[in-house]
Scaffold this motif. Structure first.
Motif, PDB file in Angstrom:
ATOM      1  N   GLU A   7      10.978  30.677  -4.935  1.00 40.66           N
ATOM      2  CA  GLU A   7       9.807  29.951  -4.360  1.00 40.66           C
ATOM      3  C   GLU A   7       9.831  28.542  -4.858  1.00 40.66           C
ATOM      4  O   GLU A   7       9.184  27.569  -4.253  1.00 40.66           O
ATOM      5  N   GLU A   8      10.627  28.234  -5.837  1.00 41.82           N
ATOM      6  CA  GLU A   8      10.684  26.717  -6.546  1.00 41.82           C
ATOM      7  C   GLU A   8      11.642  26.071  -5.949  1.00 41.82           C
ATOM      8  O   GLU A   8      11.952  24.809  -6.209  1.00 41.82           O
ATOM      9  N   GLU A   9      12.731  26.645  -5.434  1.00 40.55           N
ATOM     10  CA  GLU A   9      14.352  26.140  -5.079  1.00 40.55           C
ATOM     11  C   GLU A   9      14.737  25.261  -6.363  1.00 40.55           C
ATOM     12  O   GLU A   9      15.307  24.175  -6.157  1.00 40.55           O
ATOM     13  N   THR A  10      14.551  25.714  -7.515  1.00 40.68           N
ATOM     14  CA  THR A  10      15.140  25.129  -8.818  1.00 40.68           C
ATOM     15  C   THR A  10      16.152  25.774  -9.360  1.00 40.68           C
ATOM     16  O   THR A  10      16.166  27.131  -9.332  1.00 40.68           O
TER      17      THR A  10
ATOM     18  N   GLY B  81      10.214  37.538 -10.883  1.00 46.31           N
ATOM     19  CA  GLY B  81      10.342  36.725  -9.466  1.00 46.31           C
ATOM     20  C   GLY B  81      11.154  36.978  -8.480  1.00 46.31           C
ATOM     21  O   GLY B  81      12.235  37.868  -8.968  1.00 46.31           O
ATOM     22  N   ASP B  82      11.358  36.353  -7.638  1.00 40.88           N
ATOM     23  CA  ASP B  82      12.641  36.351  -6.713  1.00 40.88           C
ATOM     24  C   ASP B  82      13.642  35.394  -6.942  1.00 40.88           C
ATOM     25  O   ASP B  82      13.346  34.139  -6.885  1.00 40.88           O
TER      26      ASP B  82
END
Length: 231
Positions: free
Chosen positions: A183-186, A218-219
């Motif tokens: 979800e954060e692309e980090t 989380g995913d």
């Protein structure tokens, strides 16, 4: 090392003798144990030709070096003696492409008495083999296995395994692994390998260490880039 290279056996069921000369340069008798091993790949991207049962291989039974080689399991060398030891290679029924890698290890155990205890050290000499029958170049066929969480070197890690599915010997492979929170692309974690080598049909298991922290709920996804200098 692939110090003793034997290749070009072109016929099914062909037998070939391999002679290794051993010399005892000491003034005492030496007793050696002989061990055979199929070459596999460590998590550092190094091909291991010695006893490595903790590493994994997916080679067909008929393409295992340990199924092809036979010879003595114990050798005694008298003081100052030089002896030629004969091993026999029996090639499989069908012609194979690519390579079969394996090793013969000569092991000497030396015991030393110290007060009330005995200290045993082990010295060994390894001869590596690289067998081939054809010059047919196989394609790259690396498959990502299901990543899992486990322990490596007593540390928590995400374990990423790549399986070499054929007889190709992979050289100079650069691997980059990133663990990304979706979800954060980090990038949360990452690991890199430079100049890795992967033995035919072997599995390389690369740890991405979690350090002191576990992942938050989380995913996540794992992104892998593999690039070889061979193209």
């Amino acid at each position: 090392t692939e110090e003793n290279i034997h290749q070009g056996l072109d016929y099914k069921n062909q037998k070939e003798q391999v002679v290794i000369q051993l010399t005892n340069q000491t003034k005492e008798q030496v007793h050696l144990k002989v061990a055979f091993a199929d070459a596999k790949t460590t998590s550092q991207g190094v091909i291991d030709y010695s006893d490595n049962q903790h590493l994994r291989s997916k080679a067909p039974q008929e393409l295992l070096f340990t199924q092809m080689i036979s010879g003595p399991s114990d050798i005694v060398l008298k003081a100052q003696e030089t002896k030629e030891v004969v091993f026999e290679l029996l090639m499989p029924e069908g012609v194979f492409d690519g390579f079969v890698l394996g090793g013969i290890e000569f092991i000497e155990e030396i015991s030393e008495q110290k007060e009330s205890s005995t200290l045993t050290t082990q010295m060994s000499y390894l001869v590596g083999f690289k067998l081939s029958e054809t010059d047919n170049e196989l394609p790259y066929d690396l498959v990502l296995e299901e990543p899992r969480v486990g322990m490596k070197d007593y540390k928590n890690a995400i374990l990423v395994s790549l399986a070499n599915q054929n007889g190709r010997l992979i050289n100079e492979l650069k691997l980059s692994i990133q663990v990304i929170k979706k979800e954060e692309e980090t990038v949360i974690l990452q690991s890199h390998l430079e100049s890795a080598r992967i033995a035919p049909y072997s599995v390389i298991e690369i740890p991405v260490y979690l350090e002191d922290d576990l992942l938050d709920p989380g995913d996540y996804e794992i992104r892998i880039q593999a690039k070889s200098d061979e193209g």
